[in-house]
Motif scaffolding. Structure first.
Motif, PDB file in Angstrom:
ATOM      1  N   GLY A   1       0.812  -1.211   0.000  1.00  0.00           N
ATOM      2  CA  GLY A   1       0.000   0.000   0.000  1.00  0.00           C
ATOM      3  C   GLY A   1       0.842   1.256   0.000  1.00  0.00           C
ATOM      4  O   GLY A   1       0.501   2.254  -0.647  1.00  0.00           O
ATOM      5  N   LEU A   2       1.944   1.245   0.716  1.00  0.00           N
ATOM      6  CA  LEU A   2       2.836   2.404   0.742  1.00  0.00           C
ATOM      7  C   LEU A   2       3.454   2.647  -0.628  1.00  0.00           C
ATOM      8  O   LEU A   2       3.560   3.789  -1.088  1.00  0.00           O
TER       9      LEU A   2
ATOM     10  N   VAL B   1       0.984   4.269  -2.964  1.00  0.00           N
ATOM     11  CA  VAL B   1       0.787   5.696  -2.717  1.00  0.00           C
ATOM     12  C   VAL B   1       1.985   6.510  -3.185  1.00  0.00           C
ATOM     13  O   VAL B   1       1.840   7.560  -3.825  1.00  0.00           O
TER      14      VAL B   1
ATOM     15  N   GLN C   1      -0.559   2.517   7.877  1.00  0.00           N
ATOM     16  CA  GLN C   1       0.220   2.900   6.698  1.00  0.00           C
ATOM     17  C   GLN C   1       0.420   4.412   6.641  1.00  0.00           C
ATOM     18  O   GLN C   1       1.488   4.886   6.250  1.00  0.00           O
TER      19      GLN C   1
ATOM     20  N   ALA D   1      -5.079   1.159   7.014  1.00  0.00           N
ATOM     21  CA  ALA D   1      -4.883   2.457   6.377  1.00  0.00           C
ATOM     22  C   ALA D   1      -4.242   3.456   7.335  1.00  0.00           C
ATOM     23  O   ALA D   1      -3.338   4.213   6.955  1.00  0.00           O
TER      24      ALA D   1
ATOM     25  N   LEU E   1      -5.153   4.230   0.802  1.00  0.00           N
ATOM     26  CA  LEU E   1      -4.414   3.343   1.686  1.00  0.00           C
ATOM     27  C   LEU E   1      -5.368   2.268   2.213  1.00  0.00           C
ATOM     28  O   LEU E   1      -6.577   2.380   2.112  1.00  0.00           O
TER      29      LEU E   1
END
Length: 315
Positions: free
Chosen positions: A23-24, A27, A281, A278, A262
């Motif tokens: 997820g990081l 982004v 993160q 989320a 996220l």
């Protein structure tokens, strides 16, 4: 280009390292992140480990010296020719060229095992889910993606237990954030509770304003020099928005990253979203982008004295 910001995520096999980092990376943008999986530095393939009676959690089963060299090269902005371990069948493959980027994401079992490795990371995260939850995650992953049977995974878990206690668990003492996802009132993986221990080795975002209004059971508890953030898994969308806004307000210089979501993860082929994931993160993202801003201005992220090599008392 300023040197890369290095994130290290350590935890036992199946603890959720890739779920957190994926997820990081989404982004920050694939083009801005180099990903280094420390499993690629296994000294022996799966067949050889069985024959030798050694587990991949043991330091002697890994080329930690080469991992250290490569990590230092990448931190200096220099590319490396790294080894490759194929998890699908447990074999060692031809090496691959890895170029540095603005951020370097390192996932591994032993990335905080030595002081040299630890000091090469700007942000250190340790994942510590309860053992029953981790075992369930590992069985699901290894049987669906790594060609194991359930019995094989369970036997391997039992065989690794001593090495996990001896070599994996002690590394949590050197983490800046210790993240523990736990089952909530339901079995839905989208609604796991999360405890995030924020060690004073880094300057974390000021979360105390969160306690001035009702955020659905979110709690911030002082633990000596550290803070424990407790995030219920059943937060509503409005409560999550309030929490996220509190952190985004402290990194307005990175507001362009808000367009990407996220908390997303997959169960089989199904895309799911977890509010607690989320928020975890987002806190890690805060540290990455603030460290990036500091380095871009010619500085270096500040760490507390103990992180230079003296571990704090276990929490």
């Amino acid at each position: 280009m300023p040197r890369p910001i290095v994130l290290g995520v350590v935890g036992d096999s199946g603890a959720g390292k890739t779920t957190l980092t994926r997820g990081l990376i989404r982004v920050l943008g694939d083009e801005h992140v180099a990903r280094l999986n420390a499993d690629d530095y296994h000294r022996y393939d799966r067949r050889m480990r069985r024959e030798m009676g050694i587990t991949p959690l043991h330091p002697e089963c890994n080329h930690l010296d080469i991992l250290t060299q490569h990590l230092l090269h990448l931190r200096r902005g220099e590319p490396v020719l790294k080894p490759v371990y194929d998890h699908r069948d447990g074999t060692l493959r031809a090496p691959a060229y890895l170029r540095p980027a603005r951020f370097l994401c390192v996932e591994g079992l032993l990335s905080f095992h030595t002081e040299t490795l630890r000091s090469a990371h700007d942000v250190r995260v340790f994942l510590a889910p309860p053992e029953d939850l981790r075992r369930g995650w590992k069985v699901t992953r290894d049987c669906t993606r790594r060609q194991y049977t359930t019995d094989e995974v369970l036997r391997e878990l039992d065989r690794r237990e001593a090495d996990a206690i001896a070599y994996i668990a002690p590394q949590r003492a050197y983490a800046d954030l210790i993240v523990t996802f736990t089952a909530s009132r339901t079995d839905d993986p989208s609604h796991l509770d999360a405890d995030v221990l924020l060690r004073d080795s880094l300057e974390h975002p000021d979360l105390t304003p969160l306690l001035e209004v009702d955020h659905g059971g979110v709690a911030l508890v002082r633990r000596g020099r550290d803070l424990l953030l407790r995030i219920p898994g059943d937060l509503t969308a409005a409560q999550v928005t309030g929490l996220e806004e509190s952190v985004w307000d402290r990194m307005s210089f990175a507001s362009h990253l808000r367009a990407r979501r996220l908390g997303e993860f997959t169960v089989g082929t199904s895309l799911r979203r977890s509010n607690s994931l989320a928020i975890v993160q987002l806190i890690v993202l805060y540290h990455l982008v603030t460290a990036r801003a500091t380095v871009a201005l010619g500085g270096d992220p500040v760490r507390s004295e103990w992180s230079a090599g003296v571990a704090p008392e276990p929490t």
